[in-house]
Write an enzyme that holds these catalytic residues in place. Sequence first.
Site, PDB file in Angstrom:
ATOM      1  N   CYS A  89       0.827  -1.218   0.000  1.00 35.18           N
ATOM      2  CA  CYS A  89       0.000   0.000   0.000  1.00 35.18           C
ATOM      3  C   CYS A  89       0.857   1.262   0.000  1.00 35.18           C
ATOM      4  O   CYS A  89       0.312   2.363  -0.155  1.00 35.18           O
ATOM      5  CB  CYS A  89      -0.877   0.072   1.254  1.00 35.18           C
ATOM      6  SG  CYS A  89      -1.891  -1.355   1.598  1.00 35.18           S
ATOM      7  N   HIS A 107      -6.196   1.667   5.421  1.00 37.43           N
ATOM      8  CA  HIS A 107      -6.700   0.818   4.343  1.00 37.43           C
ATOM      9  C   HIS A 107      -7.409  -0.367   4.962  1.00 37.43           C
ATOM     10  O   HIS A 107      -6.819  -1.120   5.734  1.00 37.43           O
ATOM     11  CB  HIS A 107      -5.547   0.357   3.451  1.00 37.43           C
ATOM     12  CG  HIS A 107      -5.976  -0.629   2.408  1.00 37.43           C
ATOM     13  ND1 HIS A 107      -7.123  -0.462   1.655  1.00 37.43           N
ATOM     14  CD2 HIS A 107      -5.427  -1.807   1.984  1.00 37.43           C
ATOM     15  CE1 HIS A 107      -7.248  -1.484   0.823  1.00 37.43           C
ATOM     16  NE2 HIS A 107      -6.239  -2.310   1.018  1.00 37.43           N
ATOM     17  N   HIS A 109     -10.149  -3.770   4.536  1.00 42.36           N
ATOM     18  CA  HIS A 109     -10.787  -4.774   3.687  1.00 42.36           C
ATOM     19  C   HIS A 109     -12.178  -5.088   4.238  1.00 42.36           C
ATOM     20  O   HIS A 109     -12.663  -6.213   4.110  1.00 42.36           O
ATOM     21  CB  HIS A 109      -9.954  -6.054   3.644  1.00 42.36           C
ATOM     22  CG  HIS A 109      -8.734  -5.953   2.783  1.00 42.36           C
ATOM     23  ND1 HIS A 109      -7.897  -7.019   2.539  1.00 42.36           N
ATOM     24  CD2 HIS A 109      -8.198  -4.910   2.106  1.00 42.36           C
ATOM     25  CE1 HIS A 109      -6.900  -6.636   1.746  1.00 42.36           C
ATOM     26  NE2 HIS A 109      -7.060  -5.358   1.484  1.00 42.36           N
ATOM     27  N   GLU A 131     -27.558  10.174   8.910  1.00 43.78           N
ATOM     28  CA  GLU A 131     -26.922  11.000   9.944  1.00 43.78           C
ATOM     29  C   GLU A 131     -25.400  10.848   9.948  1.00 43.78           C
ATOM     30  O   GLU A 131     -24.665  11.823  10.121  1.00 43.78           O
ATOM     31  CB  GLU A 131     -27.494  10.615  11.316  1.00 43.78           C
ATOM     32  CG  GLU A 131     -26.909  11.361  12.503  1.00 43.78           C
ATOM     33  CD  GLU A 131     -27.273  12.845  12.528  1.00 43.78           C
ATOM     34  OE1 GLU A 131     -28.164  13.270  11.758  1.00 43.78           O
ATOM     35  OE2 GLU A 131     -26.653  13.580  13.330  1.00 43.78           O
ATOM     36  N   HIS A 181     -12.546  -5.148  -3.136  1.00 39.90           N
ATOM     37  CA  HIS A 181     -11.276  -5.136  -2.413  1.00 39.90           C
ATOM     38  C   HIS A 181     -11.392  -4.431  -1.054  1.00 39.90           C
ATOM     39  O   HIS A 181     -11.149  -5.048  -0.023  1.00 39.90           O
ATOM     40  CB  HIS A 181     -10.223  -4.462  -3.313  1.00 39.90           C
ATOM     41  CG  HIS A 181      -8.866  -4.343  -2.716  1.00 39.90           C
ATOM     42  ND1 HIS A 181      -7.721  -4.212  -3.466  1.00 39.90           N
ATOM     43  CD2 HIS A 181      -8.449  -4.289  -1.433  1.00 39.90           C
ATOM     44  CE1 HIS A 181      -6.671  -4.113  -2.689  1.00 39.90           C
ATOM     45  NE2 HIS A 181      -7.083  -4.148  -1.438  1.00 39.90           N
TER      46      HIS A 181
HETATM   47 ZN    ZN Z   1      -5.809  -4.206   0.256  1.00 34.00          ZN
END
Ligand code: ZN
Length: 223
Positions: A89, A107, A109, A131, A181
């Site tokens: 990443c 990040h 998943h 909201e 993903h």
């Molecule tokens: Zn990922």
Amino acid sequence: MHELREGDGILRDGTRPREVICELARRFYALGWVSGTGGGISLKDGERILMAPSGVQKELLAPEDLFVLDAHGAILERPRDATLALSACAPLFLHAFHKRRAGAVLHSHSLSAVCATLLSDEPVFRATHLEMIKGVPGHGYHDALVVPILENTPNECDLADALAAAMDTHPATSAVLVRRHGVYVWGESWQKAKTTAECLDYVFAAAVELRKLGVDVARTPTG
Ligand code: ZN
């Protein structure tokens, strides 16, 4: 006495970034956001960038397991365990730090995020009149939340250019989804990034659940 400042392993809010990353990893693991060694977390500490490694049990992450990068992504410090690899990443996180001056990037998943990308074939996720949208920076209850969706690639690093382009096309967004993903979320601090990620995840889950009831959260309610 040596005065602690950002870059010395302590943030402006008094929290220690290495410990924050490990604590967030444990909490996100409990939410199912970083299971199976997936997902990632990165924080700025002054001009230094701390980043969790790739392919590790996120709930067992220790402060000495982190990489330290400079602003350009060059490795300044490696984890104590020399077998650990930098997260795939990293190029995506760097875009958020550079293009959005983020203080933290997450990040996930999350299953809700993944399912939300499959509600339509559109290149964006849309929701309004919930909201929790108010927890996403720049949004009020009546606003349309629009989160760009990238098509997934076999290798995570190949998403970097598309992520950068989505940031340019959607200057108001604090997140980018990746179809089938997960999602990248950033904020000016780890607290802001965490709050935004939690609010978005709630909206993604609501969109999926409400679709089962025939309610489309992208539509402005009438009456
Ligand atoms: Zn990922």
